[in-house]
Design a protein around this motif. Structure first.
Motif, PDB file in Angstrom:
ATOM      1  N   PRO B 254      -3.152   9.409  26.088  1.00  0.00           N
ATOM      2  CA  PRO B 254      -2.798   8.364  27.007  1.00  0.00           C
ATOM      3  C   PRO B 254      -3.837   7.390  26.923  1.00  0.00           C
ATOM      4  N   ASP B 255      -5.012   7.295  26.869  1.00  0.00           N
ATOM      5  CA  ASP B 255      -5.909   6.133  26.815  1.00  0.00           C
ATOM      6  C   ASP B 255      -5.568   5.236  25.635  1.00  0.00           C
ATOM      7  N   LYS B 256      -5.271   5.891  24.627  1.00  0.00           N
ATOM      8  CA  LYS B 256      -4.941   5.135  23.494  1.00  0.00           C
ATOM      9  C   LYS B 256      -3.489   4.730  23.201  1.00  0.00           C
ATOM     10  N   ARG B 257      -2.841   5.226  24.036  1.00  0.00           N
ATOM     11  CA  ARG B 257      -1.295   5.081  24.038  1.00  0.00           C
ATOM     12  C   ARG B 257      -0.766   5.355  22.641  1.00  0.00           C
ATOM     13  N   ARG B 258      -1.269   6.411  22.124  1.00  0.00           N
ATOM     14  CA  ARG B 258      -0.657   6.668  20.757  1.00  0.00           C
ATOM     15  C   ARG B 258      -0.510   8.156  20.600  1.00  0.00           C
ATOM     16  N   GLY B 259       0.663   8.433  19.962  1.00  0.00           N
ATOM     17  CA  GLY B 259       0.911   9.848  19.650  1.00  0.00           C
ATOM     18  C   GLY B 259       1.276  10.146  18.136  1.00  0.00           C
ATOM     19  N   VAL B 260       1.006  11.448  17.986  1.00  0.00           N
ATOM     20  CA  VAL B 260       1.574  11.689  16.612  1.00  0.00           C
ATOM     21  C   VAL B 260       2.380  12.940  16.605  1.00  0.00           C
ATOM     22  N   LEU B 261       3.243  13.265  15.670  1.00  0.00           N
ATOM     23  CA  LEU B 261       4.231  14.239  15.665  1.00  0.00           C
ATOM     24  C   LEU B 261       3.412  15.119  14.646  1.00  0.00           C
ATOM     25  N   VAL B 262       3.263  16.388  15.127  1.00  0.00           N
ATOM     26  CA  VAL B 262       2.834  17.360  14.287  1.00  0.00           C
ATOM     27  C   VAL B 262       3.655  18.492  14.079  1.00  0.00           C
ATOM     28  N   ASP B 263       3.153  19.620  13.174  1.00  0.00           N
ATOM     29  CA  ASP B 263       3.992  20.769  12.979  1.00  0.00           C
ATOM     30  C   ASP B 263       5.298  20.733  12.425  1.00  0.00           C
ATOM     31  N   PHE B 264       5.442  20.645  11.226  1.00  0.00           N
ATOM     32  CA  PHE B 264       6.930  20.554  10.561  1.00  0.00           C
ATOM     33  C   PHE B 264       6.981  21.950   9.986  1.00  0.00           C
ATOM     34  N   GLY B 265       6.623  22.738  10.680  1.00  0.00           N
ATOM     35  CA  GLY B 265       6.827  24.310   9.927  1.00  0.00           C
ATOM     36  C   GLY B 265       8.416  24.845   9.990  1.00  0.00           C
ATOM     37  N   LEU B 266       9.015  24.005  10.926  1.00  0.00           N
ATOM     38  CA  LEU B 266      10.320  24.442  11.115  1.00  0.00           C
ATOM     39  C   LEU B 266      11.149  23.491  10.617  1.00  0.00           C
ATOM     40  N   ALA B 267      10.786  22.157  10.106  1.00  0.00           N
ATOM     41  CA  ALA B 267      11.387  21.205   9.727  1.00  0.00           C
ATOM     42  C   ALA B 267      12.442  21.496   8.382  1.00  0.00           C
ATOM     43  N   GLU B 268      13.414  20.668   8.365  1.00  0.00           N
ATOM     44  CA  GLU B 268      14.390  20.872   7.137  1.00  0.00           C
ATOM     45  C   GLU B 268      14.909  19.576   6.978  1.00  0.00           C
ATOM     46  N   ARG B 269      15.585  19.605   5.868  1.00  0.00           N
ATOM     47  CA  ARG B 269      16.376  18.531   5.587  1.00  0.00           C
ATOM     48  C   ARG B 269      17.832  18.445   6.067  1.00  0.00           C
ATOM     49  N   GLU B 270      18.392  17.320   6.598  1.00  0.00           N
ATOM     50  CA  GLU B 270      19.682  17.637   6.959  1.00  0.00           C
ATOM     51  C   GLU B 270      20.535  17.966   5.904  1.00  0.00           C
ATOM     52  N   GLY B 271      21.625  18.718   6.336  1.00  0.00           N
ATOM     53  CA  GLY B 271      22.342  19.363   5.332  1.00  0.00           C
ATOM     54  C   GLY B 271      21.829  20.845   4.542  1.00  0.00           C
ATOM     55  N   THR B 272      20.779  21.084   4.780  1.00  0.00           N
ATOM     56  CA  THR B 272      20.305  22.369   4.255  1.00  0.00           C
ATOM     57  C   THR B 272      21.343  23.539   4.670  1.00  0.00           C
ATOM     58  N   ASP B 273      21.753  24.399   3.930  1.00  0.00           N
ATOM     59  CA  ASP B 273      22.508  25.610   4.341  1.00  0.00           C
ATOM     60  C   ASP B 273      23.688  25.003   5.217  1.00  0.00           C
ATOM     61  N   SER B 274      24.010  23.888   5.314  1.00  0.00           N
ATOM     62  CA  SER B 274      24.967  23.603   6.133  1.00  0.00           C
ATOM     63  C   SER B 274      26.494  23.839   5.731  1.00  0.00           C
ATOM     64  N   LYS B 275      27.319  24.304   6.853  1.00  0.00           N
ATOM     65  CA  LYS B 275      28.710  24.415   6.175  1.00  0.00           C
ATOM     66  C   LYS B 275      29.367  23.562   7.233  1.00  0.00           C
TER      67      LYS B 275
END
Lengths: 674, 479
Positions: B254-275
């Motif tokens: 909060p005091d830096k007003r900055r956040g970072v997104l972490v943990d891409f362990g579940l991330a995937e590219r759009e369209g992966t395995d998609s039907k």
């Protein structure tokens, strides 16, 4: 109308599902249903269509002067086996005779028509035979052609751009000429003769046909989609004599006739499309599901017996239906296997009903919806999850009291190893999560009777004033086990009257627990400060209660269950860092410095002792799991990763090739000047 | 509410009595979630903001020593300080049953980067900021104390050796692709020692969500979500779904007003395995399909088959319960980046309602019921059709029309009858704006749901002249 059964075609309710009882849908009809059925109740036009179509197809021998639909109706009504009319018999006979003519129809198609049971077999068969097929698209729109080509290529077949000997199947949107000389019916034979006589005509027949087709756009419409051959045949009808005439006239010049002569199969484009739909179930998105196919096939089978089941005749079908229930459903899903909803349910399934329900759960019926076990908005204090039940404050006291008793009871039960599931379940259901933990902590910390009625907020379990004197005399090492000991002891005594035990855990140790457990990020929620046994007990309780949240229609509410789980875990992992610190601060304020120091020292000792214990426990407690690399479940992580199988995988460079390629790119860029 | 309430009684808040109670409740929540099969609240780096390096549990110490011994060479580069978190899922017991849905499992350590000076450190935003202008006032004294050679911290993510190389590859590849993205945790490096793969990430000081979410004013939320949505925008622009957006994966200070997104362990590219899923068809086509479907012909269901031999619909459902978008619950086979927007919407709902977690769902069925309770049957049914499914329920607490989100927020914050004479305390203008934004995020139809990029243009997130700066600082200092 002597028939006891209403012909399915005229019964709007014939359109029943594989998954529901016909009776039920009649009884409890909600308005939505009625509304819906108004639009769906009529036999779809397609079905009616089928009557005509089938007749024209099956009985090309008949001169078109008899209206085929009328025929169909006659046929249907007289469906009772005992009253099979002469006419019907004749029809059946005609059908039998016709059979050779139907050899043109591919084997694959035949199977698909047979019955739903065989649909899978059919698919398999088709898949096997397709690679040998070479298709030639004789007519039809480019779009449709492209789509089909993609599909047939996917199945291993290929398309030939030009008509040649290599072609095995000709796909057309035009009427398909009858098979050479194989049709036993006189009418056709004669017309064949006719056309043979007129062979040397110069008019291009395909052009004629096409124009007639485009004048009749309906012909290639979506009607009659239930069978592969239907539309084409349908188109035959309106042509009547004329069309036939033209066609026959020019037979040899036409690709279709050439194909016939060369022994190629002639398929209507629509037939191919339908086959593809059936092959690629979901992907084509044409909405024709198994169920659909099946149902229509069978409806056909019942109504127009000649079609669906060549062997069995109507009487047999009807008998079977009486025995096995309506056959217009997947045979694997017999009606008796339907679990009817009794209580409130949620049921989500795919519109084509080709897949298992996406989710289904039924909750026990309750008189008041607030008592329902499903997540619902509850009035809870600020900050809490609105879906988790919480009892109000006054009731909380009571609940707490009961909770203690419950715990005692449960513990005793557990100790006796009597699996009294019901009691456990009941108890767990009765109590919201928070009180459980509070009460438990109270029971742990303070054996006095008083604590039972003191709300957690008022009573500070860590308040050193309450039993600091006692604590001082307790050996500090006790801290680690007392959670269990004290509760067990209490449990035995509690039956008559809760007796304050002198062997109570020290508050300070408890406070220390909190500090420690907050600093230890311990996997599995198995936190310091709870003996393994206690944990085991809790787990048992949980196991008993868990009807399986994932299971269909599980009666046990996983919702509550998790609450309890949460609570018991909270119990074991009670304090947050902050809380622990707060309590310590409190102690510091209230106790004189020397005592505090003493406490601190003791705390340190306890902490270390506990850490040691903890480590031991950790080692004793193997972590089971699943190894993606060995594709194996394991009981003990540490053990598994040293196993031969796993090491073998780990040391095989090939397995890591791709990853290494990336890792090389990820190397940290070195600074030149350093 | 936030504004009104906290401006009235600023400082006492976190010392007063219910602080403690709340904390405890949150604890319950945190724990219950850890139990969940494919998810846990203890995200990576779940350590609070304070640098409690000194207190290291003996077990952790031992674990770290063993790690240092087995992983050759790591000692020379990093000095492990403490274990600060677990990656996906702690409880192995659950994993075994449900391994498909689980992400990369890992342990995260805080470590000192011993060879910081030897490398280019483009990833080090803090360093860049510090060199650009003076450090923020709060931290100044401390930083100065360290001088130039102050220790540099990194987070070392030890990926469990039971994860397949392809899964690890996926995560690292995505992280590598996302390098340089705004508000996304950059990957410093990664290396392997036989089966042990280690990723080195910057260590971000941050505050536990539970400590500040209740105190956030609308302007605070705007800053928070601006940061989150710019991270999402850059991730989504690369066609990547994070799949696990939740407070613990967005490290915010909060005091830096900055956040970072972490943990891409579940991330995937759009369209992966998609039907193909119906939700990608035109609405007309969809209507046709639905009206001609078997289910439509069959009428309402009265039961379900006992032994169902039909195949089940398969779809990626990875994520954290309570944060899963409806299309994930409906097992949409063609999920898009919009699932992350929903999750972010749940975060905003949590903050606005001051309830964490807002959805408690133990499993997908309960998650569905919870969502349906809010949105009502009619809209759920529509949503179900989108994905070629039928939504049928007769649970009495799921109403036909559901509730407006505004009502839910008033109710959750006990403002519906908290005013004089039990009147409701209406939302302020800025709160209404937040709710409007919330509605865009919690749109059941993924096609209509706002995209991250559009969100940044929304009145709620659009950068405006900083007028209320002073107020914010006060708020944040209070934390």
């Amino acid at each position: 109308m002597s028939s006891r059964r209403v012909p399915l075609s005229s019964n709007p309710n014939a359109a029943n599902s594989p998954f529901r009882a016909a009776a039920a849908s009649k009884q409890k009809r909600s308005y939505a249903t009625i509304q819906r059925e108004e639009s769906y109740g009529q036999p779809p036009p397609a079905k009616k269509q089928m009557l005509d179509i089938n007749h024209t197809l099956r009985t090309p021998t008949h001169h078109q002067n008899i209206q085929s639909s009328a025929e169909g109706k006659v046929f249907t009504r007289k469906s009772n086996p005992s009253q099979q009319s002469a006419f019907e018999r004749k029809l059946v006979a005609a059908r039998e005779r016709e059979r050779p003519a139907q050899q043109t129809v591919t084997k694959a198609e035949k199977t698909s028509e047979e019955n739903l049971e065989s649909i899978r077999a059919w698919q398999k068969h088709t898949r096997r035979s397709f690679p040998k097929f070479v298709f030639y698209f004789e007519s039809g729109s480019e779009d449709a052609r492209h789509k089909c080509i993609k599909q047939i290529v996917a199945l291993g077949a290929r398309e030939e751009k030009f008509f040649s000997n290599a072609v095995t199947h000709v796909i057309t949107t035009r009427p398909i000429p009858p098979e050479l000389g194989s049709n036993p019916a006189e009418a056709v034979t004669s017309s064949t003769n006719d056309s043979q006589n007129r062979q040397p005509q110069t008019i291009n027949p395909s052009l004629l046909d096409r124009s007639s087709e485009s004048a009749n756009p309906d012909a290639c419409g979506t009607k009659g989609k239930f069978t592969f051959d239907a539309p084409m045949n349908r188109r035959l009808a309106p042509h009547g004599h004329d069309g036939e005439h033209k066609r026959h006239q020019v037979r040899n010049a036409d690709v279709l006739h050439r194909a016939r002569e060369l022994g190629m199969k002639l398929w209507a484009l629509e037939k191919l499309q339908r086959m593809m739909t059936t092959m690629f179930d979901t992907d084509t998105g044409s909405g024709i599901a198994h169920g659909h196919n099946t149902r229509s096939n069978t409806v056909q089978g019942t109504v127009v017996a000649p079609r669906a089941n060549r062997e069995a005749d109507l009487s047999q079908l009807l008998r079977n239906e009486r025995i096995n229930g309506p056959s217009d459903r997947d045979p694997m899903l017999a009606i008796k296997d339907l679990i009817r909803f009794k209580g409130p349910y949620i049921f989500i399934y795919d519109i084509d009903e080709k897949q298992k329900p996406i989710m289904v759960r039924e909750y026990p019926k309750v008189a008041h919806k607030e008592d329902g076990d499903w997540p619902q908005f509850r009035s809870v204090a600020k900050g809490k999850c609105p879906f988790v039940e919480e009892v109000d404050h006054s009731r909380r006291e009571l609940e707490k009291e009961r909770e203690v008793q419950r715990l005692q009871r449960q513990q005793e039960k557990e100790q006796m190893m009597i699996p009294r599931t019901r009691a456990a379940t009941e108890a767990s259901k009765m109590h919201p999560p928070r009180p459980v933990s509070n009460k438990r902590s109270l029971a742990e910390m303070d054996g006095s009777n008083r604590s039972l009625t003191v709300s957690t907020r008022q009573g500070n379990p860590f308040d050193p004033r309450e039993n600091s004197g006692r604590t001082a005399t307790e050996p500090s090492s006790r801290g680690t086990q007392n959670a269990f000991v004290s509760r067990a002891g209490q449990g035995r005594l509690f039956g008559g009257e809760p007796v304050a035990s002198g062997v109570q855990p020290s508050n300070i140790t408890s406070a220390i627990h909190s500090t420690i457990s907050s600093t230890v990020a311990q996997p599995g929620g198995n936190k310091v400060g709870t003996s393994k046994e206690v944990h085991g007990l809790q787990r048992k309780v949980l196991e008993k209660n868990s009807g399986g949240p994932g299971s269909y229609g599980g009666l046990a509410s996983s919702h509550r269950m998790t609450d309890i789980a949460a609570a018991s875990r909270e119990e074991s992992n009670k304090p947050t860092k902050r809380r622990g610190q707060d309590k310590l601060a409190l102690i510091d304020e209230d106790i004189d410095p020397s005592e505090a120091e003493q406490n601190a020292r003791r705390a340190e000792a306890t902490r270390q002792a506990e850490a040691v214990q903890q480590r031991k426990r950790e080692k004793r407690d193997p972590k089971p799991g699943y190894c993606e690399n060995c594709q194996d479940k394991f009981e003990d992580f540490e053990e598994h990763i040293l196993s031969r199988k796993h090491r073998k995988f780990a040391e095989k460079g090939d397995n890591w090739k791709d990853l290494d390629a990336l890792l090389n790119q990820l190397a940290r860029p070195r600074r030149e000047i350093y | 509410m936030a504004a009104t309430r906290y401006s009235r009684m600023p400082i006492q808040i976190h010392h007063d009595d219910d602080r403690d109670e709340l904390n405890e409740d949150l604890e319950t929540i945190g724990d219950s979630r850890a139990e969940g099969d494919e998810d846990d609240l203890e995200g990576e780096y779940s350590e609070g903001s304070d640098d409690t390096d000194d207190v290291v549990d003996a077990a952790v110490q031992e674990d770290m020593l063993r790690f240092q011994e087995t992983f050759k060479g790591i000692k020379d580069q990093f000095r492990l300080i403490n274990r600060i978190g677990e990656g996906k899922s702690i409880d192995f017991r659950k994993l075994a049953a449900n391994s498909r849905d689980t992400g990369t499992f890992s342990t995260v350590y805080k470590a000192e980067d011993l060879s910081y000076e030897k490398y280019h450190n483009d990833w080090d935003i803090e360093e860049k900021e510090n060199s650009k202008w003076a450090s923020p006032p709060v931290k100044k004294s401390r930083r100065d104390g360290y001088g130039i050679s102050r220790p540099k911290y990194v987070a070392i993510k030890k990926i469990y050796v039971t994860s397949s190389p392809s899964r690890i590859l996926n995560e690292l590849e995505l992280l590598n692709d996302l390098r340089g993205c705004d508000s996304v945790c950059p990957l410093i490096t990664a290396f392997r020692c036989t089966d042990q793969v280690v990723a080195v990430l910057p260590y971000f000081r941050h505050t536990d969500f539970r400590e500040y979410f209740r105190l956030m004013t609308v302007p605070d939320m705007q800053i928070y979500f601006r940061s989150l949505f710019s991270a999402l925008a850059s991730v989504h622009e690369k066609g990547i779904l994070h799949r696990d957006i939740k407070p613990t994966n967005f490290l915010y200070e909060p005091d830096k007003r900055r956040g970072v997104l972490v943990d891409f362990g579940l991330a995937e590219r759009e369209g992966t395995d998609s039907k193909n899923c119906l939700c990608h068809e035109t609405s007309q086509r969809r209507r046709e399909r639905v009206t001609s479907s078997v289910a439509a012909t069959n009428g309402p269901a009265v039961g379900y088959p006992k032994n169902d031999p039909r195949p089940s619909r398969r779809a990626n459902r990875a994520g954290t319960r309570g944060f899963r978008a409806p299309e994930v619950l409906f097992k949409c086979t063609e999920q898009t980046t919009k699932i992350d927007i929903w999750s972010a919407g749940v975060m905003l709902l949590t903050i606005l309602s001051k309830r964490f977690p807002f959805f408690n769902s133990a499993d997908d069925v309960e998650a569905m019921i919870e969502i349906a309770t809010i949105f009502g049957r009619a809209r759920m049914r529509q949503c179900a059709y989108l994905h070629g499914t039928v939504f049928a329920t007769d649970i009495p607490t799921i109403g036909q029309g559901g509730f407006a989100l505004e009502k839910i927020i008033l109710w959750s914050t006990c403002r519906n009858d908290a005013g004089a004479d039990g009147e409701e305390i209406p939302l302020t203008e800025e709160e209404k704006m937040a709710v409007r934004f919330l509605e865009c995020c919690l749109e059941l139809d993924p096609n209509k749901r706002i995209s991250a990029k559009q969100a940044l243009e929304h009145e709620f997130l659009r950068e405006m002249e900083i007028s209320d700066d002073d107020d914010d600082d006060d708020e944040m200092d209070m934390l």
